[in-house]
Design an enzyme around this catalytic site. Sequence first.
Site, PDB file in Angstrom:
ATOM      1  N   ASP A   1     -11.602   2.034   3.229  1.00  0.00           N
ATOM      2  CA  ASP A   1     -11.937   0.619   3.032  1.00  0.00           C
ATOM      3  C   ASP A   1     -13.413   0.461   2.646  1.00  0.00           C
ATOM      4  OD1 ASP A   1     -10.023  -1.437   3.337  1.00  0.00           O
ATOM      5  OD2 ASP A   1      -9.845  -1.023   5.482  1.00  0.00           O
TER       6      ASP A   1
ATOM      7  N   LYS B   1       0.845  -1.202   0.000  1.00  0.00           N
ATOM      8  CA  LYS B   1       0.000   0.000   0.000  1.00  0.00           C
ATOM      9  C   LYS B   1       0.885   1.258   0.000  1.00  0.00           C
ATOM     10  CE  LYS B   1      -3.865  -2.393   1.972  1.00  0.00           C
ATOM     11  NZ  LYS B   1      -4.397  -3.104   3.113  1.00  0.00           N
TER      12      LYS B   1
ATOM     13  N   GLN C   1      -5.322  -2.145   9.187  1.00  0.00           N
ATOM     14  CA  GLN C   1      -5.096  -3.439   8.533  1.00  0.00           C
ATOM     15  C   GLN C   1      -5.727  -4.560   9.362  1.00  0.00           C
ATOM     16  OE1 GLN C   1      -3.690  -3.706   5.510  1.00  0.00           O
ATOM     17  NE2 GLN C   1      -3.929  -5.937   5.476  1.00  0.00           N
TER      18      GLN C   1
HETATM   19  N1  GUN Z   1      -6.676  -7.282   5.273  1.00  0.00           N
HETATM   20  C1  GUN Z   1      -6.737  -7.977   4.109  1.00  0.00           C
HETATM   21  N2  GUN Z   1      -7.397  -7.265   3.178  1.00  0.00           N
HETATM   22  C2  GUN Z   1      -7.749  -6.092   3.756  1.00  0.00           C
HETATM   23  C3  GUN Z   1      -8.441  -4.933   3.283  1.00  0.00           C
HETATM   24  O1  GUN Z   1      -8.885  -4.844   2.147  1.00  0.00           O
HETATM   25  N3  GUN Z   1      -8.595  -3.931   4.193  1.00  0.00           N
HETATM   26  C4  GUN Z   1      -8.129  -4.019   5.469  1.00  0.00           C
HETATM   27  N4  GUN Z   1      -8.346  -2.985   6.285  1.00  0.00           N
HETATM   28  N5  GUN Z   1      -7.488  -5.083   5.933  1.00  0.00           N
HETATM   29  C5  GUN Z   1      -7.294  -6.102   5.068  1.00  0.00           C
END
Ligand code: GUN
Length: 297
Positions: free
Chosen positions: A120, A53, A97
């Site tokens: 998200d 990211k 996350q």
């Molecule tokens: N963990 C795995 N995929 C994601 C996601 O798309 N968003 C978040 N916040 N955590 C994740």
Amino acid sequence: MAAVIIDGKKIGAEIRGELAEKVRRLKAKGITPGLAVILVGDDPASTVYVRNKERGCQEIGVYSEIHRRPANISQGELLSLIGKLNVDRNIHGILVQLPLPKGLDEELVMKRIRPEKDVDGFHPVNAGKLLAGQDTLLPCTPHGCMVLLERSGVPIAGAEAVVLGRSNIVGKPAALLLMQRNATVTICHSKTANLAEITRRADIIVAAVGRPGTLTGDMIKEGVAVIDVGINRVGDRLVGDVDFESVAPKAGWITPVPGGVGPMTITMLLANTVQAAGDTMEETTPAAACGQPRAAR
Ligand code: GUN
């Protein structure tokens, strides 16, 4: 004829190019989109996701900051960090996350994020807006699936779409987005009877159950568009939910794993961050200040 392989890496890169241009325009107006990512604990997969990211942000000129916290952080400390980021003017998107270590209440934590910064798209306010068909930040993976279909020229309006999986993160929002585009949608899950009868009718299938081999060649009709959201580790290989070998020769379009939906998730997160930054500007425009409705996107 063999299926068109939908190249998520290529489509993702195209969109990131477009986003980089939007970021340049926002910067020219004095706004640098900013993303804050909170990583609690040291789960190896989460650590890799967060690094990717950060790289995505760098690629398109978005400011990013990573807040690493130990697995034993208290719920109160985590909520207070989110509270600070909620009012930080340099931060337009906040992502915690997942999964969080045991002892932390994910639902409560996600609800603390200001809906306007919820890149998200997991906050109940944003989930509700999606349900109501209102303009909002969309969950990244299902949004990425829609973009793959659209940019590949798959007809959606009037199509029979079948979504495998009913999760809040992928299955349910994917079904809503397909319905918004005028597909006729069926959601299937672990208790669905006669699954193959339903999937054989489908013009579009989105597979998001997290189980390899869920969709096989005998369960589809010729020409279907198959979007495989699954990422499953089988031995030392990554595979989706779809049995690629038997499905690809019959399908019209199919996403590979890896290289299909995966690269789109980060791309749509970046798109949400840029959108959230742009929205802060709209909030301060005279039209917004007068309470006039903003133009439809
Ligand atoms: N963990 C795995 N995929 C994601 C996601 O798309 N968003 C978040 N916040 N955590 C994740």
